[in-house]
Motif scaffolding. Structure first.
Motif, mmCIF file in Angstrom:
data_model
loop_
_atom_site.group_PDB
_atom_site.id
_atom_site.type_symbol
_atom_site.label_atom_id
_atom_site.label_comp_id
_atom_site.label_asym_id
_atom_site.label_seq_id
_atom_site.Cartn_x
_atom_site.Cartn_y
_atom_site.Cartn_z
ATOM 1 N N TYR A 153 0.806 -1.217 0.000
ATOM 2 C CA TYR A 153 0.000 0.000 0.000
ATOM 3 C C TYR A 153 0.845 1.274 0.000
ATOM 4 O O TYR A 153 0.277 2.376 -0.128
ATOM 5 C CB TYR A 153 -0.921 0.022 1.224
ATOM 6 C CG TYR A 153 -1.907 -1.107 1.298
ATOM 7 C CD1 TYR A 153 -2.822 -1.332 0.271
ATOM 8 C CD2 TYR A 153 -1.940 -1.958 2.398
ATOM 9 C CE1 TYR A 153 -3.746 -2.368 0.350
ATOM 10 C CE2 TYR A 153 -2.864 -2.993 2.493
ATOM 11 C CZ TYR A 153 -3.760 -3.196 1.465
ATOM 12 O OH TYR A 153 -4.678 -4.217 1.552
ATOM 13 N N GLY A 154 2.156 1.153 0.168
ATOM 14 C CA GLY A 154 3.005 2.326 0.166
ATOM 15 C C GLY A 154 3.203 2.901 1.552
ATOM 16 O O GLY A 154 3.226 2.176 2.544
ATOM 17 N N SER A 155 3.342 4.218 1.634
ATOM 18 C CA SER A 155 3.676 4.895 2.878
ATOM 19 C C SER A 155 2.568 5.846 3.293
ATOM 20 O O SER A 155 1.918 6.468 2.449
ATOM 21 C CB SER A 155 4.987 5.672 2.701
ATOM 22 O OG SER A 155 5.379 6.283 3.916
ATOM 23 N N LEU A 156 2.362 5.976 4.618
ATOM 24 C CA LEU A 156 1.346 6.868 5.170
ATOM 25 C C LEU A 156 1.995 8.098 5.793
ATOM 26 O O LEU A 156 3.075 8.020 6.376
ATOM 27 C CB LEU A 156 0.539 6.150 6.254
ATOM 28 C CG LEU A 156 -0.390 5.019 5.815
ATOM 29 C CD1 LEU A 156 -0.884 4.270 7.044
ATOM 30 C CD2 LEU A 156 -1.554 5.558 5.011
ATOM 31 N N THR A 157 1.315 9.224 5.697
ATOM 32 C CA THR A 157 1.725 10.400 6.448
ATOM 33 C C THR A 157 1.302 10.212 7.903
ATOM 34 O O THR A 157 0.468 9.353 8.216
ATOM 35 C CB THR A 157 1.081 11.670 5.873
ATOM 36 O OG1 THR A 157 -0.346 11.517 5.916
ATOM 37 C CG2 THR A 157 1.534 11.887 4.431
ATOM 38 N N PRO A 158 1.851 11.018 8.833
ATOM 39 C CA PRO A 158 1.564 10.796 10.264
ATOM 40 C C PRO A 158 0.090 10.779 10.619
ATOM 41 O O PRO A 158 -0.329 10.016 11.499
ATOM 42 C CB PRO A 158 2.290 11.964 10.936
ATOM 43 C CG PRO A 158 3.423 12.277 10.024
ATOM 44 C CD PRO A 158 2.883 12.055 8.643
ATOM 45 N N ASP A 159 -0.726 11.607 9.967
ATOM 46 C CA ASP A 159 -2.132 11.718 10.351
ATOM 47 C C ASP A 159 -3.088 10.980 9.411
ATOM 48 O O ASP A 159 -4.306 11.064 9.583
ATOM 49 C CB ASP A 159 -2.528 13.196 10.399
ATOM 50 C CG ASP A 159 -1.730 13.966 11.438
ATOM 51 O OD1 ASP A 159 -1.423 13.384 12.489
ATOM 52 O OD2 ASP A 159 -1.392 15.139 11.181
#
Length: 369
Positions: A153-159
């Motif tokens: 799914y890739g990478s998430l930002t902190p929020d």
């Protein structure tokens, strides 16, 4: 420890091919299944590359319903032979090249194993499934379980909200790209041929039999040896940690109750920054009644150049598997890390032989900077 596996008491014994069953998650799954369903037939197929270790299964050798076969999932003739001679009706597919660092250094092997190997298994199982449909009663319920990763799914930002089963794929490493490719193949074989496939995407696992190159065993072993604890970048990368015993319990439920063609995300509900995880491991080691080369162990923490394409955050939303199949994790990260540390303290004879010259050369190549 009792995992929350709720399977109907009346069940038909399964005959499973477990690929990669001598690896970390695969071996834990084989132990789980053999302990819970001693009348089921389990055939483990593993190529015994660097991360596969037959010693992970040594206590199962000699069991009537257990067989180990050394071989490659790209060997179609071997797969066909096992499916038919063993009369198998289920594949639990764990076999994969799985370490991001190694995929950056040498991506070819990841395409061969993760994509070509999965395709080979699908083709063989399709032929076997067609035979089962023609020759058996409706009591047969074949399953092709494909064990994948949240990294697709890739990478998430902190929020950002956690990954769900409908999150678009956005792999950022050769490893995650190869797993995404294999996921797409598995999905396509359900929609094109009706093959009873199920995909699971899990968060970072930890626990017994974890090869030393991965973060948690690497830190445990380096603390015991008094070596630096390499932490990538600023250490603020976040992972959702799932105890491997909980993961095996979830896969058990998926095989028995999951719907063909579906995907289930499996997470631990334990988001932790890498630096906080390493600090916790140092504290657990300091508390242990052992002599450490360096105490406090956190003096060994060393920040190193960040990994190429390093994803910032992973997080799994496991609502679907909880609401539809009744599974949720039972082990907190604090409890799981303590059990894992104790396992590495008590099993030096398992991990010391793995620190081979080849492993040391790889370690230097990755962390020398």
């Amino acid at each position: 420890m009792q995992n929350n596996v709720n399977v109907d008491l009346v069940r038909i014994p399964r005959r499973l091919l477990v690929t990669g069953g001598a690896g970390f998650i695969g071996a834990n799954f084989v132990h789980h299944w053999c302990d819970r369903y001693p009348n089921d037939r389990i055939v483990v197929l593993d190529a015994l590359t660097y991360a596969g270790n037959q010693a992970n299964l040594k206590d199962l050798e000699g069991r009537e319903n257990f067989r180990f076969v050394q071989g490659n999932i790209c060997d179609r003739a071997l797969i066909d032979e096992l499916l038919y001679t063993e009369n198998l009706n289920t594949i639990a597919h764990f076999a994969a090249e799985s370490h991001v660092d190694r995929s950056i250094l040498a991506p070819d092997a990841f395409i061969q194993t993760n994509v070509v190997g999965t395709l080979t298994l699908l083709e063989a199982f399709k032929k076997r499934w067609q035979t089962l449909n023609q020759a058996t009663t409706s009591s047969e319920h074949p399953v092709f379980l494909h064990v994948s990763t949240d990294e697709v799914y890739g990478s998430l930002t902190p929020d950002a909200p956690a990954f769900t089963e409908t999150t678009p794929y956005a792999p950022n490493s050769p490893y995650s790209a190869s797993k995404a490719g294999s996921d797409h193949l598995v999905r396509a074989y359900y929609h094109t041929y009706g093959l009873p496939t199920i995909i699971t995407n899990c968060s970072n696992n930890y626990g017994p039999y974890h090869f030393p190159e991965k973060l948690i065993p690497l830190m445990c072993i380096n603390i015991l040896m008094g070596k630096p604890l390499p932490v990538y970048g600023d250490g603020q990368n976040v992972r959702d940690w799932l105890y491997v015993g909980d993961h095996c319990a979830a896969l058990d439920v998926v095989i028995h109750k999951g719907e063909p063609g579906q995907t289930y995300n499996i997470g631990g509900n334990n988001e932790v920054k890498n630096i906080d995880l390493v600090t916790t491991l140092c504290q657990l080691m300091d508390e242990a009644d052992i002599k450490l080369p360096v105490r406090p162990a956190n003096e060994l923490i060393t920040f190193v150049k960040d990994r190429l394409g390093h994803d910032r955050r992973y997080a799994i939303n496991a609502t679907k598997i909880k609401t539809e199949l009744g599974w949720s994790p039972s082990v907190t990260v604090e409890e799981g890390l303590r059990q894992t540390v104790e396992w590495y303290l008590n099993n030096r004879d398992w991990w010391e032989p793995l620190l081979s010259p080849e492993y040391q050369a790889y370690y230097q190549k990755v962390y020398a900077s």
